[in-house]
Every structure is written in C-alpha cells, then in structure tokens.
Design a protein around this motif. Structure first.
Motif, short mmCIF file in Angstrom:
data_model
loop_
_atom_site.label_atom_id
_atom_site.label_comp_id
_atom_site.label_asym_id
_atom_site.label_seq_id
_atom_site.Cartn_x
_atom_site.Cartn_y
_atom_site.Cartn_z
N VAL A 119 -0.54 -2.64 -11.62
CA VAL A 119 0.84 -2.81 -11.90
C VAL A 119 0.66 -2.65 -12.72
O VAL A 119 1.91 -1.67 -13.52
CB VAL A 119 1.20 -4.53 -12.22
N ALA A 120 -0.61 -2.87 -13.88
CA ALA A 120 -0.54 -1.95 -14.86
C ALA A 120 -0.93 -0.42 -15.16
O ALA A 120 0.15 0.78 -15.96
CB ALA A 120 -1.92 -2.45 -15.59
N VAL A 121 -0.68 0.71 -14.14
CA VAL A 121 -1.36 1.85 -13.43
C VAL A 121 0.23 2.07 -12.87
O VAL A 121 0.59 3.44 -11.98
CB VAL A 121 -2.19 1.95 -12.40
N LYS A 143 3.74 -0.58 -5.29
CA LYS A 143 2.77 -0.40 -3.67
C LYS A 143 2.19 -1.65 -3.62
O LYS A 143 1.45 -2.17 -2.32
CB LYS A 143 2.91 -0.22 -2.85
N GLU A 144 0.71 -0.74 -3.72
CA GLU A 144 -0.28 -1.82 -3.58
C GLU A 144 -0.92 -3.15 -4.24
O GLU A 144 -1.86 -3.47 -4.03
CB GLU A 144 -1.60 -1.03 -4.26
N ALA A 145 -0.06 -3.39 -4.78
CA ALA A 145 -0.64 -4.31 -5.73
C ALA A 145 0.44 -5.84 -5.22
O ALA A 145 -0.78 -6.55 -5.45
CB ALA A 145 0.41 -4.56 -7.29
N LEU A 146 1.50 -5.20 -4.53
CA LEU A 146 1.89 -6.40 -3.57
C LEU A 146 1.26 -6.85 -2.15
O LEU A 146 1.23 -8.37 -3.01
CB LEU A 146 3.10 -5.56 -2.83
N PRO A 147 0.30 -6.62 -1.93
CA PRO A 147 -0.51 -7.40 -1.26
C PRO A 147 -1.17 -8.57 -0.98
O PRO A 147 -1.68 -9.35 -1.11
CB PRO A 147 -0.99 -6.23 -0.06
N ILE A 176 7.64 -9.24 -10.44
CA ILE A 176 7.47 -8.23 -11.96
C ILE A 176 7.09 -7.23 -10.77
O ILE A 176 8.05 -5.91 -10.85
CB ILE A 176 6.33 -7.87 -12.87
N VAL A 177 5.96 -7.27 -9.62
CA VAL A 177 5.94 -6.09 -8.55
C VAL A 177 7.66 -6.41 -7.99
O VAL A 177 7.88 -4.59 -7.65
CB VAL A 177 5.18 -7.11 -7.50
#
Length: 582
Positions: free
Chosen positions: A256-258, A262-266, A295-296
């Motif tokens: 999330v910080a970057v 999409k990558e954060a979700l799983p 947030i995601v």
C-alpha cells in the motif's frame, strides 16, 4: 563461555507503526525479547545440601585446591553473577568484575548480551554501539567459517545494524546488515548450524534491512526483505498461526505504501482469513485487517467494498472502546463517501466526528480537511475555504511535533486549492510541505511526489523553466523509492516531455516521451489510456522535430537561392562593365 552462548537470545526492538512511515516490528518468538533464564546452566548437585556425606568419624583436612582450579572456580562464580543479573545496572557491574579476570576474547558473548539489552531499552544507543563493536572484535578473533561461532558474529552484525538505524546512520546500518546476511548465507550453505538457530537471526536481519531501506526511501527493495520475512515465518509456524497473519498484513501495508494495491490485496485477505480463524470475528486484529482492506479497495477504486469493510471495522473498534482508532475509521469512511459522490452523508458524518475532537488537535484538523473536500465537490467554496483556514491554523502549531503528518495534511489542503483554481496558494503550500519532508530522510518517496506536483502546477501556470528542476528531482527520487518502472515515474517523464516541447526543444521532449512510453508499457500495459497518450505525445515530438527539420531545409534552400541570386547579379554587373569598355 560456551554455556553463555547456549542460552543467549536475540533482543528485538518494538517500534511504533504508522501508515505513511512504516517501521516493521519483530514478533515473538523471533523477537526473543523475553527474559532469558540465565546465560549458564546451573549445576544440579543433589549432594550439595546433604550434610555428613563422609561417614568417617575422624575429621579430615580438605585436600588443597590447585591454583588453576581456583581460577576456574572464580570465573564460574563471576559467570553466575552475570547470569543472575536482571537489570542493566546489575549486568554492567557484573561485567566490570569479569573484566579483571577474563581475557578480552572471552568477553565477546557477555558484551553481546549487554549490547542487546541496551538496544532493547533504547535509552543509550551510543553505549549499545560500543558494546556491539567490542563483542564483534572479540568474537571475530575466535571465528572461522566452519564453526558455530559465526552465528554470534552474525548476531553482533545485526545488533550493529539495529543500533546504527536508531542513530540514523543508515548507510552504516545497511553495511552491517548486509554483512550479517552474507555470514548467515554461508552458515546455511555449510550446514554446521541448525536451521532453527539461524532462522530467528535471519528474520531479524531481513526485518531490519526492510526498516533501513524504507528509511532511505528504497521502498521497492524493502518489499523483497519483507517477503523473505514472511517466507521464514511460513516454514516456522503453523499455517493458521497469528504470526503469519501479522506477517501477511505487514507485507500488504508495505505494498500500500508504494501504491501497489493489486499486490496488497491477496496478502490483506490472507491476514484477515487467518485472524478470523484464530481470534474470531470480533478481534482487534480483524478490525485492523478490515481497515487496511478498506484502504486497498479504495486504491483499487472499489469504493463500495471499501466502505463495507470500514463499517465492519468500526463495529469491532466500538465494541472494544478504541475511540481514537474509531475516529480515524470514521474519517476514512467519510472520505470513501466523498469518492462515491455521497457528499451530504460525508459532511453529516464529519460533523459528528468533529464534536468528539479537541479544539487544537491534529484529528480535528484532519476532519476539517475532509469536510472541506466534500464542500469543494459541492462547489461551496466559501465554506470550504473557511474549513481549510481553521485547519491550517491548527497544523501550523504542530509542524515541529508531527512534521510528517502535518506535511501530509498540507498536501491534501493544496489539492483543494488546486481544485478551486487557486494555483499560487496550492504551490505555496506544497513548497511548505517539501520543506518539512526534506528534514525527514525516510520520506524521500513523499518528497519526490510533492516535487512532481509542484513541477506540474508550475507547468500548468506557464512557469515552464521553473518546473523542470522540480520534475527532474522528482523523477530521480521516485526511481530510487519505487523503482525505474513505476507508473508514477512515467507520468513525471511525460510532464518533462511536455515542458521541453513548450521550450521548443523537441529532441529532448522526444527522449522524455520515449522513456515515459517504455515505463507505461511495462507498468500499465500497451492498451491503457495513459500509455496511448504517451505514444501520441512521442509522435507529436517527432512531428515537431520533422517540422523544424523541414523549416531548416527550407531556410537553407532559401539561403542558397539568395546567394545564387546575388552571384547572378554580380555576373550580370561584370558583363555590363565589360560591354561598356568596348
């Protein structure tokens, strides 16, 4: 001193976690902050308290103890005293007594333990650094790559990295931690140390590397270290362990910080699944997972799903009376409503929240910023400005207390002025934001984003020459933070191309547009609207280069015609002069 090593454990520091400036924490049992039961195994002599072991009626003189044995006994007692010490003061006193008897190379593990204790307490990092260096020097004398003594060397290097991080000596910290990583890799290759002994140290090293790289603005690289942390946990704990839940959430927060939602979700979904299974639907950990998931989803522009998760999180926080977290969740919910166009509902929510805040609190300032956003979208500009002015008055007093949070708020306020076409005010606020962030080395990514916005607004207002340094600085900082192929870097190069085109430098513009196209092809895909626009911009730059080339050719041709005409005139003049002579 071998007994000392057998029970020596790592000390991990607990650091606070904030959403925008993330410092990751080590978890038990990797943390190993728990008090050890001593550094020595106490002898269990069942005869020690049994009187009259000797059944002879005659009193015998004790046999004399050799001086070497007396020395060994003295050392053993000193070790016992050091082992039983609980406070830092007791440990330092016992260590001082040991210094007169033990050789320096024998004090390595004791120095390491004191250094770890001091680092854990965090009150005197310079003293911790001194003991860590002393421990490393002593242990390296005994070390070779084929014995387990390399593991305490790795622990010393990890400690040096941790203390250097505390002292904001990030380059030193990175050097020590990379060395520790190499030592641990060699130990794993040789296989002389149990993997169960290596894993806690390796986890601590990877976690500290992530912290240091984040502090240096190298967030994309830090992600790799956090992924390794999670991999270590996955082979250490059961698949439904709470440690895995937290590890997955840490990694999701890093993505999330970057802005890689999409990558954060799983990872976020996995954390939620683990925590629900292990702790139940109403746990605080589940509430934190749901807040992050909201947030995601907002980042993915799935605002209905985001709001749904936020509401569920609020219910849990309310049940646990976590009022501060609940207020932040309500502000987040209002922002989600604004994204959904539900402005009246958002304002109503924020009016309820503002009543629960203190007059000059940072939370009240954030509530007013969100309220201004809703009013701005309703084109109630007078009320919007009123909210922003009050918020600025509060934030101005808190610049020294919470510089990063205030900078974030200034950035958000500047967006509202930008929406109202008050570009000079927006630029002024962003420059103020930049001044705050420049003093925070861990905020290099934010500094780059703010520089990019200043550059874009200067470009928009026709101050092209002023815009270029800001855009160039932004490109370099964001490349360091997010990697050279991040879509944000692509947008900056696109704006640089536009700036050069405005200055009639189509060749430079074409170079910038080509870089932007290459980045967006990779990060967004060739069919994305912004990728297509970068192609059109590149074509425009080439067209301008062709036009200038054609103009140059035309001018060159015209110049040659002019010269030819002058030459013909000269020939005719000379011919007439000759005729006159006849």
């Amino acid at each position: 001193m071998r007994k000392l090593w057998n029970s020596l454990s790592l000390v991990g520091r607990r650091r606070s976690i904030s959403y925008f400036s993330k410092s990751y924490t080590s978890d038990a049992p990797f943390n190993c902050c728990t008090k050890t039961h001593g550094l020595l195994i106490r002898p269990n002599n069942k005869f020690a308290t049994t009187p009259f072991r000797n059944m002879d009626t005659l009193v015998q003189k004790p046999s004399p103890i050799p001086s070497r044995q007396r020395k060994i006994m003295g050392k053993s007692q000193l070790e016992e005293a050091f082992e039983s010490a609980e406070t830092t003061e007791e440990m330092l006193k016992a260590f001082s007594n040991m210094e007169g008897v033990f050789e320096e190379r024998e004090l390595g593990l004791a120095s390491l333990k004191i250094g770890l204790k001091l680092d854990h307490e965090g009150e005197d990092p310079e003293k911790a650094l001194s003991f860590a260096k002393r421990a490393l020097k002593a242990l390296e004398k005994d070390n070779n790559n084929n014995t387990p003594s390399s593991l305490p060397v790795a622990m010393c290097l990890q400690l040096l990295g941790s203390v250097s991080f505390s002292l904001k000596r990030f380059s030193d910290s990175l050097g020590y931690l990379n060395r520790a990583n190499r030592v641990l890799a060699r130990l794993q290759d040789v296989g002389v140390v149990s993997v169960y002994d290596v894993r806690p140290v390796l986890h601590a090293v990877q976690l500290e590397l992530a912290n240091v790289k984040n502090a240096m603005g190298r967030r994309e690289e830090a992600l790799e270290n956090l992924r390794k942390c999670l991999e270590i946990k996955e082979v250490t704990f059961e698949e439904d362990s709470g440690e895995l839940g937290k590890g997955n959430r840490d990694l999701a927060e890093a993505y999330v910080a970057v802005l890689n939602f999409k990558e954060a979700l799983p990872y976020c979904l996995k954390a939620l699944e683990i925590h629900i299974k292990g702790l139940g639907m109403n746990s605080v950990e589940v509430a934190h997972d749901r807040k992050l998931l909201g947030i995601v989803y907002s980042g993915l522009e799935e605002h209905e799903k985001a709001l749904e998760q936020n509401v569920l999180a609020q219910r849990i926080l309310k049940n646990w009376n976590l009022n501060a977290d609940l207020l932040r969740a309500e502000i987040d919910a209002a922002n989600m409503m604004i994204a959904l166009g539900r402005y009246d509902e958002a304002v109503c929510t924020l009016k309820g929240v503002v009543q629960q805040t203190e007059k000059d609190s940072e939370t009240r300032a954030l509530v007013l910023v969100s309220m201004a956003k809703a009013l701005c979208n309703q084109e109630k500009f007078v009320d919007c400005k009123s909210c922003l002015e009050v918020s600025l008055g509060i934030l101005d007093k808190r610049e020294r207390i919470s510089p990063v949070e205030v900078a974030e708020a200034y950035s958000e306020i500047s967006m509202q002025y930008e929406t109202m076409n008050e570009f000079e005010t927006a630029i002024s606020l962003l420059k103020r934001t930049l001044a705050l962030l420049e003093m925070q080395p861990q905020e290099q990514h934010s500094e780059g984003s703010i520089s990019a916005r200043i550059g874009w607004l200067l470009l928009l207002t026709g101050k092209v020459q002023q815009a270029i340094p800001y855009l160039e600085s932004a490109a370099e900082r964001l490349k360091d933070s997010f990697g050279p192929k991040h879509f944000g870097v692509g947008y900056i190069y696109n704006n640089l191309g536009a700036a050069y085109l405005e200055l009639d430098r189509p060749q430079s513009a074409a170079q910038m547009f080509a870089v932007a196209k290459d980045i967006m092809d990779t990060s967004l895909g060739p069919h994305h609207a912004d990728t297509i626009e970068s192609c059109q911009n590149l074509s425009k730059a080439y067209g301008e280069m062709g036009r200038i080339a054609a103009m140059s050719l035309q001018l060159n041709f015209n110049s040659k015609l002019l010269m030819l005409g002058k030459a013909m005139e000269q020939v005719q003049k000379m011919s007439l002069e000759k005729l006159n002579d006849f």
